[in-house]
Design a protein around this motif. Sequence first.
Motif, PDB file in Angstrom:
ATOM      1  N   LEU A 165       0.633  -1.053   0.131  1.00  0.00           N
ATOM      2  CA  LEU A 165      -0.186  -0.137   0.120  1.00  0.00           C
ATOM      3  C   LEU A 165       1.043   1.234  -0.026  1.00  0.00           C
ATOM      4  CD1 LEU A 165      -2.679  -0.911   2.385  1.00  0.00           C
ATOM      5  CD2 LEU A 165      -2.604  -1.282   0.163  1.00  0.00           C
ATOM      6  N   THR A 166       2.147   1.019  -0.119  1.00  0.00           N
ATOM      7  CA  THR A 166       2.886   2.146  -0.166  1.00  0.00           C
ATOM      8  C   THR A 166       3.604   2.646  -1.911  1.00  0.00           C
ATOM      9  OG1 THR A 166       4.940   0.702  -0.025  1.00  0.00           O
ATOM     10  CG2 THR A 166       3.674   1.862   2.132  1.00  0.00           C
ATOM     11  N   LYS A 167       4.510   3.284  -1.817  1.00  0.00           N
ATOM     12  CA  LYS A 167       4.624   3.360  -3.439  1.00  0.00           C
ATOM     13  C   LYS A 167       6.121   2.879  -3.049  1.00  0.00           C
ATOM     14  CE  LYS A 167       1.586   7.220  -5.813  1.00  0.00           C
ATOM     15  NZ  LYS A 167       0.645   6.165  -4.757  1.00  0.00           N
ATOM     16  N   ASP A 168       6.971   2.768  -2.113  1.00  0.00           N
ATOM     17  CA  ASP A 168       8.051   1.455  -2.118  1.00  0.00           C
ATOM     18  C   ASP A 168       8.247   0.534  -1.557  1.00  0.00           C
ATOM     19  OD1 ASP A 168      10.924   1.597  -1.135  1.00  0.00           O
ATOM     20  OD2 ASP A 168      10.545   2.652   0.968  1.00  0.00           O
ATOM     21  N   ASN A 169       8.652  -0.355  -2.957  1.00  0.00           N
ATOM     22  CA  ASN A 169       8.882  -1.510  -3.570  1.00  0.00           C
ATOM     23  C   ASN A 169       9.862  -2.229  -3.352  1.00  0.00           C
ATOM     24  OD1 ASN A 169      10.258  -0.999  -5.591  1.00  0.00           O
ATOM     25  ND2 ASN A 169       9.257  -2.530  -7.172  1.00  0.00           N
ATOM     26  N   ARG A 170      10.564  -1.699  -2.079  1.00  0.00           N
ATOM     27  CA  ARG A 170      11.577  -2.247  -1.376  1.00  0.00           C
ATOM     28  C   ARG A 170      11.814  -3.742  -1.354  1.00  0.00           C
ATOM     29  NH1 ARG A 170      14.418   1.874   1.766  1.00  0.00           N
ATOM     30  NH2 ARG A 170      12.601   2.303   2.286  1.00  0.00           N
ATOM     31  N   PHE A 171      10.670  -3.844  -0.253  1.00  0.00           N
ATOM     32  CA  PHE A 171      10.265  -5.386   0.328  1.00  0.00           C
ATOM     33  C   PHE A 171       9.813  -6.711  -0.831  1.00  0.00           C
ATOM     34  CE2 PHE A 171       9.611  -3.666   4.743  1.00  0.00           C
ATOM     35  CZ  PHE A 171       9.944  -5.292   5.578  1.00  0.00           C
ATOM     36  N   HIS A 172       9.089  -5.873  -1.938  1.00  0.00           N
ATOM     37  CA  HIS A 172       8.630  -7.061  -2.508  1.00  0.00           C
ATOM     38  C   HIS A 172      10.316  -7.556  -3.601  1.00  0.00           C
ATOM     39  CE1 HIS A 172       5.008  -4.819  -1.981  1.00  0.00           C
ATOM     40  NE2 HIS A 172       4.410  -6.029  -2.579  1.00  0.00           N
ATOM     41  N   GLU A 173      11.236  -6.169  -3.497  1.00  0.00           N
ATOM     42  CA  GLU A 173      12.544  -6.419  -4.048  1.00  0.00           C
ATOM     43  C   GLU A 173      13.244  -7.514  -3.113  1.00  0.00           C
ATOM     44  OE1 GLU A 173      14.485  -2.704  -5.179  1.00  0.00           O
ATOM     45  OE2 GLU A 173      16.694  -3.452  -5.148  1.00  0.00           O
ATOM     46  N   TYR A 174      12.800  -7.644  -1.527  1.00  0.00           N
ATOM     47  CA  TYR A 174      13.929  -7.660  -1.068  1.00  0.00           C
ATOM     48  C   TYR A 174      13.590  -9.446  -1.305  1.00  0.00           C
ATOM     49  CZ  TYR A 174      15.553  -9.159   3.509  1.00  0.00           C
ATOM     50  OH  TYR A 174      15.849 -10.078   4.982  1.00  0.00           O
ATOM     51  N   PHE A 175      11.817  -9.802  -1.275  1.00  0.00           N
ATOM     52  CA  PHE A 175      11.143 -10.792  -1.037  1.00  0.00           C
ATOM     53  C   PHE A 175      12.136 -11.760  -2.359  1.00  0.00           C
ATOM     54  CE2 PHE A 175       8.157 -13.752  -2.353  1.00  0.00           C
ATOM     55  CZ  PHE A 175       8.188 -14.596  -1.632  1.00  0.00           C
ATOM     56  N   VAL A 176      11.978 -11.060  -3.591  1.00  0.00           N
ATOM     57  CA  VAL A 176      12.436 -11.529  -4.683  1.00  0.00           C
ATOM     58  C   VAL A 176      13.601 -12.187  -5.030  1.00  0.00           C
ATOM     59  CG1 VAL A 176      13.220 -11.430  -7.333  1.00  0.00           C
ATOM     60  CG2 VAL A 176      10.940 -10.517  -6.473  1.00  0.00           C
ATOM     61  N   THR A 177      14.947 -11.404  -3.709  1.00  0.00           N
ATOM     62  CA  THR A 177      16.278 -11.383  -3.989  1.00  0.00           C
ATOM     63  C   THR A 177      16.759 -12.244  -3.618  1.00  0.00           C
ATOM     64  OG1 THR A 177      16.526  -8.978  -3.092  1.00  0.00           O
ATOM     65  CG2 THR A 177      16.473  -9.022  -5.618  1.00  0.00           C
ATOM     66  N   GLU A 178      16.224 -12.141  -1.850  1.00  0.00           N
ATOM     67  CA  GLU A 178      16.654 -12.246  -0.223  1.00  0.00           C
ATOM     68  C   GLU A 178      15.608 -13.766  -0.171  1.00  0.00           C
ATOM     69  OE1 GLU A 178      19.162 -11.850   1.023  1.00  0.00           O
ATOM     70  OE2 GLU A 178      19.044 -10.103  -0.278  1.00  0.00           O
ATOM     71  N   CYS A 179      14.782 -14.235  -1.002  1.00  0.00           N
ATOM     72  CA  CYS A 179      13.716 -15.195  -0.628  1.00  0.00           C
ATOM     73  C   CYS A 179      13.646 -15.748  -1.785  1.00  0.00           C
ATOM     74  CB  CYS A 179      12.974 -15.719   0.286  1.00  0.00           C
ATOM     75  SG  CYS A 179      12.331 -14.256   1.838  1.00  0.00           S
TER      76      CYS A 179
END
Length: 241
Positions: free
Chosen positions: A220-234
Amino acid sequence: MQQGEDLQQDVHIGILALQGAFAEHQVMLKKVPSKRKIVIILVRTQDDLASCNALIIPGGESTTIALLARLAGILEPLREFAKKKPIWGTCAGAILLASAIENPKKGGQELLSGMSVTVARNGWGSQVVESFEAPLEVEGLRESERPFHGIFIRAPVVTAIHTTPSDPPIVVISRISTSLLPSSQTIVSPDEDDTDPRDPRTIVALRQGKHLLTSFHPELTKDNRFHEYFVTECVFPSLLS
Ligand SMILES: NC(=O)CC[C@H](N)C(=O)O
């Protein structure tokens, strides 16, 4: 690298699309830069799920999502999926990922038991004050010195961690400071000091093995760093194991 695993191969990331904020996750995931092509699958059936390398379970209403998953015949497949492939649960999705719940709705709450945590639904206070926003420090995010805007909407609280020696360890990546909460919103503590940074109830983001749990809503933010984190780290590391 798995046999047949090819760096050119597309990565299929599912978003459970039975109820809740799945469309918002889709928008954010589309913006993740990736060396491999990410194919997003809105998961509603067992076949959809079978084609996924990883899954996001959105926020919404955990009881409803579980009920719809049962009706769609994918509750058991989701439990099997959780044993093998990465899942990121946000808010209601975090509840589903847990292995125990303190205050299930009447009629019970189905869980996937992907993570060794107990949660309390709507754990941040009464109906009036249970939604709030707070800047979060998150370990491991790109530009981690820049706080992540945490949006908490009737969010669950992690009340206990119960790993056994055979479980992957829990890695806490973000805690909320109790001082950030509005004064009316104190975390109900048992006997000890409720500002103890080790209190599980201050945990708002954690990892265990391949899985990621956030009690708030990065979609619900405009910040996709968590999505990036999930993709790269998990997701990516799980393709190599
Ligand atoms: N924003 C949310 O996902 C709310 C979760 C909701 N309180 C539940 O119990 O499922």
